[in-house]
Design a protein around this motif. Structure first.
Motif, short mmCIF file in Angstrom:
data_model
loop_
_atom_site.label_atom_id
_atom_site.label_comp_id
_atom_site.label_asym_id
_atom_site.label_seq_id
_atom_site.Cartn_x
_atom_site.Cartn_y
_atom_site.Cartn_z
N ILE A 49 52.32 66.03 54.18
CA ILE A 49 50.94 65.78 54.61
C ILE A 49 50.89 65.28 56.05
CG2 ILE A 49 50.91 63.44 53.65
CD1 ILE A 49 47.93 63.91 53.01
N PHE A 50 51.85 64.46 56.45
CA PHE A 50 51.85 63.94 57.82
C PHE A 50 52.16 65.05 58.83
CE2 PHE A 50 52.94 60.40 55.02
CZ PHE A 50 52.00 59.47 55.41
N MET A 51 53.09 65.93 58.47
CA MET A 51 53.44 67.04 59.36
C MET A 51 52.26 68.01 59.49
SD MET A 51 56.82 69.44 59.19
CE MET A 51 56.42 70.15 57.60
N LEU A 52 51.60 68.31 58.37
CA LEU A 52 50.48 69.24 58.41
C LEU A 52 49.27 68.65 59.14
CD1 LEU A 52 50.64 70.75 54.81
CD2 LEU A 52 51.38 71.80 56.95
N VAL A 225 42.40 67.02 52.08
CA VAL A 225 41.88 67.45 50.78
C VAL A 225 42.97 68.16 49.98
CG1 VAL A 225 40.27 69.03 49.64
CG2 VAL A 225 39.48 67.58 51.52
N ASN A 226 43.71 69.05 50.65
CA ASN A 226 44.69 69.89 49.94
C ASN A 226 46.00 69.19 49.64
OD1 ASN A 226 42.89 72.06 49.99
ND2 ASN A 226 43.65 72.77 51.98
N ASN A 227 46.32 68.13 50.37
CA ASN A 227 47.64 67.50 50.23
C ASN A 227 47.59 66.05 49.78
OD1 ASN A 227 49.69 69.61 51.49
ND2 ASN A 227 47.87 69.61 52.79
N LEU A 228 46.40 65.53 49.58
CA LEU A 228 46.29 64.14 49.16
C LEU A 228 46.93 63.92 47.79
CD1 LEU A 228 45.17 61.52 50.27
CD2 LEU A 228 43.01 61.99 49.11
N TYR A 229 46.88 64.95 46.95
CA TYR A 229 47.48 64.86 45.62
C TYR A 229 48.96 64.48 45.71
CZ TYR A 229 43.27 67.34 44.11
OH TYR A 229 41.97 67.71 43.87
N VAL A 230 49.70 65.23 46.53
CA VAL A 230 51.14 64.99 46.66
C VAL A 230 51.40 63.62 47.27
CG1 VAL A 230 53.27 65.78 47.75
CG2 VAL A 230 51.66 67.44 46.83
N LEU A 367 38.48 63.00 46.39
CA LEU A 367 38.77 61.58 46.18
C LEU A 367 38.31 61.12 44.79
CD1 LEU A 367 37.78 60.16 49.70
CD2 LEU A 367 40.08 60.42 48.77
N SER A 368 37.16 61.59 44.36
CA SER A 368 36.65 61.21 43.04
C SER A 368 37.55 61.76 41.93
CB SER A 368 35.22 61.75 42.85
OG SER A 368 34.35 61.21 43.82
N ALA A 369 37.96 63.01 42.08
CA ALA A 369 38.83 63.62 41.07
C ALA A 369 40.17 62.89 40.98
CB ALA A 369 39.05 65.10 41.41
N LEU A 370 40.71 62.52 42.13
CA LEU A 370 41.99 61.81 42.15
C LEU A 370 41.87 60.43 41.50
CD1 LEU A 370 43.56 62.62 45.62
CD2 LEU A 370 44.65 62.90 43.40
N TYR A 371 40.76 59.78 41.74
CA TYR A 371 40.55 58.45 41.18
C TYR A 371 40.65 58.47 39.66
CZ TYR A 371 38.16 54.12 39.88
OH TYR A 371 37.84 52.90 39.32
N PHE A 372 40.04 59.49 39.06
CA PHE A 372 40.05 59.58 37.60
C PHE A 372 41.35 60.17 37.06
CE2 PHE A 372 35.44 59.57 38.47
CZ PHE A 372 35.07 58.50 37.65
N ALA A 373 42.08 60.95 37.88
CA ALA A 373 43.25 61.67 37.39
C ALA A 373 44.55 60.91 37.50
CB ALA A 373 43.39 63.00 38.14
N ILE A 374 44.66 59.99 38.46
CA ILE A 374 45.92 59.27 38.72
C ILE A 374 46.53 58.67 37.45
CG2 ILE A 374 46.82 57.14 39.75
CD1 ILE A 374 47.01 59.35 41.67
N PRO A 375 45.76 58.03 36.56
CA PRO A 375 46.38 57.42 35.37
C PRO A 375 47.00 58.42 34.40
CG PRO A 375 44.19 56.49 35.78
CD PRO A 375 44.32 57.69 36.64
N ILE A 378 51.16 63.61 36.61
CA ILE A 378 51.08 64.79 37.46
C ILE A 378 50.33 65.94 36.78
CG2 ILE A 378 53.10 64.20 38.82
CD1 ILE A 378 54.74 66.14 37.18
N GLU A 379 50.35 65.99 35.45
CA GLU A 379 49.58 67.04 34.76
C GLU A 379 48.09 66.78 34.92
OE1 GLU A 379 50.72 68.14 30.79
OE2 GLU A 379 52.78 67.46 31.13
N GLY A 380 47.67 65.54 34.80
CA GLY A 380 46.26 65.20 34.98
C GLY A 380 45.81 65.50 36.40
N ILE A 381 46.66 65.21 37.37
CA ILE A 381 46.32 65.50 38.76
C ILE A 381 46.22 67.00 38.99
CG2 ILE A 381 47.19 65.33 41.13
CD1 ILE A 381 48.38 62.60 40.34
#
Length: 478
Positions: A49-52, A225-230, A367-375, A378-381
């Motif tokens: 993400i930092f490189m991109l 948006v595309n790399n925040l998950y990782v 950001l909203s989707a990640l907030y609910f998915a983190i718990p 990786i499948e939830g994310i």
């Protein structure tokens, strides 16, 4: 040469480039995955993400700005972009070099400091190719780019495999990326044969930055948006989990990108050249969406049906936790190519302001989707990515829908035959037993292709009829 013939020739070379280099690069990374394991891929995934982000700031907007100006690009434009990028590239690398210890601390992985300082050299290297790539793209010279990329892929892959076999671990992956970027840059320069002059034009900078800055900022937001998950997986989980998610992301991305990026890369300069001819532009736009869905939809969903077989055969049992993530990301990517086309036409029309507005609208969704998915791990994310991808598709299609009367629902409507054929194909493949054998995997792929083609033929799809006519014409004399 007529525009149609130029486009077909350019697409052929661009497709060859993606087929050889993206799939070749995929094959190498899959082989490396067996040798160095998920942790090594996780380290690289944490830094991606930092490189991109740095790369989007340095080169994201100016390349599109030069191509958008097409035949109006002057020597002052080219030289100005080169020297601005040169300065920004050096500045961005300096910032990343200094920030490397803090990045390592954020992930609680001390070894990332040394890895980052080498890997981020890619940012500087890529700044040197922005102008020459733009020049070749404007000329629809994808042949030179294909040759340069192929040589770079072969040589860098050989180096990486040798390093992995000799026990260098994650450094094999680092030097694969750095050497590939360096060799591709050298090859592009060789074919373009352009040298920058000591020129800087404030007028050129103002004109190009006015368009490119919005794309640059949009690219920055899109990268988040595309790399925040990782990035967040790396923060809340461990390197192994990042490795699983990164490998699943790479596999799903490579599947659609070698077709979608070929079509978009070729059609963008063409659309910019005919942007005043609205009827012709919209015709190409609709055909591009239809053709992309024809190919990408069955490829992604079909791959999800055989994902477990593929992982077992090529990556090994150590990578089995990546299977459900890969299935979810394949579903998410089904609309990504269409979203990219919708954004592409905004660029072609010079509406980088709308491009930026759209990407800013998608950030709170992610950001909203990640907030609910983190718990949920990786499948939830991964399944949160599915939700955000489909929401993003309708956001991306909204403005093209207003401009051309061809919004999200209309785009889905023309894809209905491909959706039906893909669902039937997937249903059949999912009933077949899992067999970790290359022959069995090839058999499943063949069955899937035959079912998909047969259903489309019965539905009277125009593309399948054209393809059938070409086959009959080719083999008529045999």
């Amino acid at each position: 040469m007529p525009l149609k013939h130029q486009a077909l020739r350019a697409f052929g070379w661009s497709l060859s480039d993606k087929l050889i280099n993206q799939l070749g690069y995929l094959a190498v990374t899959v082989y490396l995955a067996r040798l160095i394991g998920p942790d090594s891929f996780g380290f690289i995934g944490m830094l991606t993400i930092f490189m991109l982000l740095a790369d989007s700031v340095v080169s994201g907007g100016f390349l599109s700005a030069l191509v958008q100006r097409s035949g109006q690009v002057t020597e002052d434009d080219a030289c100005t972009v080169f020297w601005v990028n040169f300065g920004w590239g050096g500045a961005m690398y300096a910032v990343l070099y200094v920030a490397a210890p803090w990045i390592a601390q954020f992930y609680r992985q001390p070894q990332l400091t040394a890895i980052a300082r080498v890997l981020f050299l890619v940012v500087i290297i890529n700044t040197f190719t922005v102008v020459v790539r733009a020049k070749l793209t404007i000329a629809l010279d994808f042949k030179s780019q294909a040759i340069a990329n192929t040589i770079a892929t072969l040589l860098s892959s050989a180096l990486a495999v040798l390093m992995a076999q000799r026990g260098y671990g994650y450094w094999a992956l680092v030097w694969l990326m750095v050497s590939k970027s360096l060799l591709a840059s050298a090859g592009i320069w060789w074919f373009c044969r352009w040298l920058p002059k000591w020129r800087f034009s404030r007028a050129s900078f103002a004109a190009l930055f006015g368009f490119g800055s919005k794309l640059m900022l949009a690219g920055f937001v899109a990268t988040i948006v595309n790399n925040l998950y990782v990035a967040l997986i790396g923060r809340f989980y461990n390197a192994t989990q990042v490795g699983f998610y990164t490998q699943a992301t790479n596999l799903s991305n490579y599947l659609y990108q070698f077709i979608a990026s070929s079509l978009q890369g070729v059609t963008y300069p063409i659309m910019t050249s005919i942007k005043e001819d609205r009827e012709r532009l919209v015709s190409i736009y609709k055909q591009l969406i239809s053709l992309t869905m024809l190919i990408c939809l069955p490829m992604l969903i079909g791959f999800s049906a055989v994902a477990a077989d593929f992982i077992s055969i090529f990556l090994g049992t150590e990578w089995q936790p990546a299977v459900p993530v890969l299935v979810a990301l394949c579903v998410a990517r089904t609309v990504t190519p269409i979203s990219a086309i919708n954004m592409n036409i905004l660029n072609a029309m010079g509406r980088s302001d709308i491009f930026l507005k759209i990407d800013l609208m998608k950030l709170p969704v992610t950001l909203s989707a990640l907030y609910f998915a983190i718990p949920y791990g990786i499948e939830g994310i991964a399944w949160a990515s599915v939700v955000t991808s489909f929401i993003a598709f309708f956001i991306n299609a909204y403005y093209p829908g207003k401009m051309f009367g061809f919004g999200g629902l209309e785009q889905i409507r023309i894809a209905i035959p491909y959706i039906v054929a893909t669902v039937i194909m997937y249903s059949v493949l999912s009933l077949l037993p899992q067999m970790p054998s290359i022959v069995a995997l090839a058999g499943k792929i063949f069955v899937g292709v035959m079912i998909y083609g047969a259903v489309l033929w019965m539905l009277g799809d125009a593309w399948s009829k054209k393809f059938g006519a070409l086959l009959r014409e080719r083999f008529a004399g045999l």
